[in-house]
Design a protein around this motif. Structure first.
Motif, PDB file in Angstrom:
ATOM      1  N   LEU A   1     -21.401  36.590  11.179  1.00 42.08           N
ATOM      2  CA  LEU A   1     -21.089  37.893  10.582  1.00 42.08           C
ATOM      3  C   LEU A   1     -19.771  38.455  11.109  1.00 42.08           C
ATOM      4  O   LEU A   1     -18.950  38.960  10.340  1.00 42.08           O
ATOM      5  N   VAL A   2     -19.557  38.355  12.417  1.00 40.72           N
ATOM      6  CA  VAL A   2     -18.325  38.886  13.009  1.00 40.72           C
ATOM      7  C   VAL A   2     -17.109  38.100  12.507  1.00 40.72           C
ATOM      8  O   VAL A   2     -16.071  38.685  12.170  1.00 40.72           O
ATOM      9  N   THR A   3     -17.230  36.773  12.440  1.00 44.39           N
ATOM     10  CA  THR A   3     -16.107  35.945  11.975  1.00 44.39           C
ATOM     11  C   THR A   3     -15.746  36.268  10.531  1.00 44.39           C
ATOM     12  O   THR A   3     -14.564  36.443  10.204  1.00 44.39           O
ATOM     13  N   PHE A   4     -16.752  36.362   9.673  1.00 49.69           N
ATOM     14  CA  PHE A   4     -16.484  36.700   8.269  1.00 49.69           C
ATOM     15  C   PHE A   4     -15.891  38.092   8.143  1.00 49.69           C
ATOM     16  O   PHE A   4     -14.958  38.320   7.354  1.00 49.69           O
ATOM     17  N   ALA A   5     -16.403  39.048   8.916  1.00 47.44           N
ATOM     18  CA  ALA A   5     -15.904  40.432   8.856  1.00 47.44           C
ATOM     19  C   ALA A   5     -14.436  40.492   9.250  1.00 47.44           C
ATOM     20  O   ALA A   5     -13.634  41.179   8.600  1.00 47.44           O
ATOM     21  N   LEU A   6     -14.057  39.756  10.293  1.00 48.62           N
ATOM     22  CA  LEU A   6     -12.660  39.759  10.743  1.00 48.62           C
ATOM     23  C   LEU A   6     -11.748  39.106   9.699  1.00 48.62           C
ATOM     24  O   LEU A   6     -10.634  39.576   9.451  1.00 48.62           O
TER      25      LEU A   6
END
Length: 505
Positions: A240-245
């Motif tokens: 989730l964090v990787t996609f959000a960034l």
């Protein structure tokens, strides 16, 4: 250890020399206005990302004509184009000048573009290959170095990235870093690397199901009420964090996200375009499927066939999440996607080729065979780009070195090839050495590929069949890929032939 790293350095240097040698040749669309080719597409993306605000990168505007090589890859590709654009602007502003730089060609610019591909490989792809061969390949140091050299000299990727012109080494390199992460027990870091690969090229979806099934199966095996639950939470947060960034500039406007997704998955292009060695192009020789099946039905048909083809391999991996099963599932999933999915390009065969490279130590002859066929399947594209000489030289060098260094022809027993399951399935056949049969099939296959390659260059097709040789190349390659898909499935559903894989459970 010092000697091993010296040999590794020599292998990397040889890989770089071959890559740069290929880069001296022509590229996609060289001197062919008005659209030129993939070289111009990559240059144009640098022009767009540098001169326009992020919100307009994927939108059709007066300054961004999407019909002229509009961005159709995920945001990470756009960010990479922007970095290259800053370098280009620093060296020569004319290379990325809005509108005026369209179709720009010069020796200096070609040198710059080729250098950006090599730098990406040196930073991402080549280090991942080296670490995989040294830390996740079993055997002596000599064997590891031999695998490394063959891995680095796979001609398909070199010809497309350094001849045709693309940056496949970035997405494939990130996917290989993800494999490394999982192989070394760093599942969250591996998940981050794969998300980056997916956000660089959407075709990494070919590898997505094996990653999902392996990690979920591992979590279930560890216990979803115990350690497995915490691992699942870590992986979920990492994803989730990787996609959000990666998507951060677009998150404020849902309409922007929808537009990017539309650009990434252009279903309006149809079931297929060029002569690709997949099911739909091959079937089209006998049945004009696009004439009898509506466009919407074509999407549903290809999706259903793809899911049916990847399901057995994925379920097997979910139930038995070992690293050996994971590598085989990567091959089976990506090859099934190539054969059955919607809007496949001939260059997409590089996605199954990467996991096949991971099997060079385990199944040398079959892996070398697949890698040769995958390169051969792109012959019409390579000839169109004027890459006959580099295709012939790199393919023959790879064939000679891989057969010699990996002892591929000596490791041809039924046990080495894991053909025990074939013996059980085909019990009605006369008792013969299946290893010998495979060797002869390999010789015939190489002769056919050589003959069709030569015929494509030297013979003029009949006037009534102008596409005869591209069709023959794609049909022959398709038959190879179907046979290899069946073979890799049987190997995956067989027990591993070596105890060495048990440590990866």
């Amino acid at each position: 250890m010092m000697q091993t790293w010296s040999l590794v350095s020599i292998c990397v240097l040889l890989g770089v020399v071959v890559r740069w040698g290929v880069s001296l040749n022509s590229y996609s669309g060289a001197g062919k206005p008005p659209m030129f080719g993939d070289y111009e597409a990559q240059r144009h993306w640098q022009e767009v990302t540098y001169n326009l605000p992020v919100q307009e990168w994927y939108l059709n505007t007066t300054d961004n004509d999407l019909n002229y090589w509009g961005l159709d890859y995920p945001p990470l590709t756009a960010y990479h184009s922007l970095i290259c654009a800053y370098l280009a602007k620093f060296i020569n502003p004319e290379w990325v000048e809005l509108h005026k730089s369209r179709g720009y060609e010069s020796p200096a610019h070609k040198l710059f573009m080729r250098t950006t591909v090599l730098l990406a490989d040196l930073l991402i792809y080549i280090p991942a290959v080296v670490l995989y061969c040294l830390y996740l390949t079993e055997g002596t140091a000599r064997k590891q170095v031999s695998i490394l050299l063959c891995f680095l000299l796979y001609p398909g990727l070199i010809l497309i990235d350094y001849g045709h012109f693309q940056y496949n080494g970035v997405s494939l390199g990130l996917a290989l870093w993800a494999v490394l992460g999982l192989g070394l027990g760093r599942d969250a870091l591996g998940s981050v690397a794969f998300c980056l690969a997916l956000n660089y090229k959407q075709m990494e979806l070919y590898h997505a199901l094996p990653f999902f099934c392996y990690l979920l199966g591992k979590c279930i095996k560890l216990g979803l009420l115990g350690r497995g639950f915490f691992l699942l939470v870590r992986i979920t947060l990492a994803v989730l964090v990787t996609f959000a960034l990666c998507w951060l500039p677009f998150l404020s406007d849902p309409g922007q996200i929808i537009q990017v997704v539309r650009r990434i998955f252009p279903v309006a292009r149809g079931l297929f375009e060029d002569k690709v060695a997949n099911t739909w192009c091959s079937l089209n020789i006998l049945i004009k499927i696009r004439s009898i099946v509506s466009p919407d039905a074509q999407i549903y048909l290809s999706t259903a066939c793809t899911l049916l083809a990847v399901l057995p391999s994925s379920v097997r991996l979910l139930v038995k999440p070992t690293f050996w099963q994971f590598k085989l599932a990567l091959v089976n999933s990506s090859l099934a996607f190539f054969l059955f999915s919607y809007q496949v390009h001939e260059k997409s065969i590089l996605l199954p080729a990467l996991p096949v490279c991971l099997l060079l130590n385990d199944l040398p002859l079959i892996s070398v065979w697949f890698l040769l066929v995958s390169t051969f399947s792109m012959v019409p594209l390579l000839l169109k780009d004027g890459l006959l000489v580099p295709y012939a030289v790199t393919s023959l060098a790879f064939l000679f070195l891989s057969i010699r260094l990996l002892s591929a022809m000596e490791r041809c027993s039924e046990a080495e090839l894991r053909l025990g399951a074939y013996r059980k399935l085909l019990f009605f056949l006369p008792k013969q050495d299946l290893g010998c049969v495979v060797r002869w099939k390999f010789y015939v296959s190489v002769a056919v590929m050589g003959g069709l390659s030569a015929a494509s260059v030297t013979l003029a097709p009949p006037p009534r069949l102008p596409d005869l040789f591209p069709v023959l190349v794609s049909a022959a390659s398709f038959l190879h890929f179907v046979g290899l898909l069946i073979y890799f499935h049987i190997v995956q559903f067989s027990e591993p032939g070596r105890k060495s894989h048990k440590k990866n459970k």
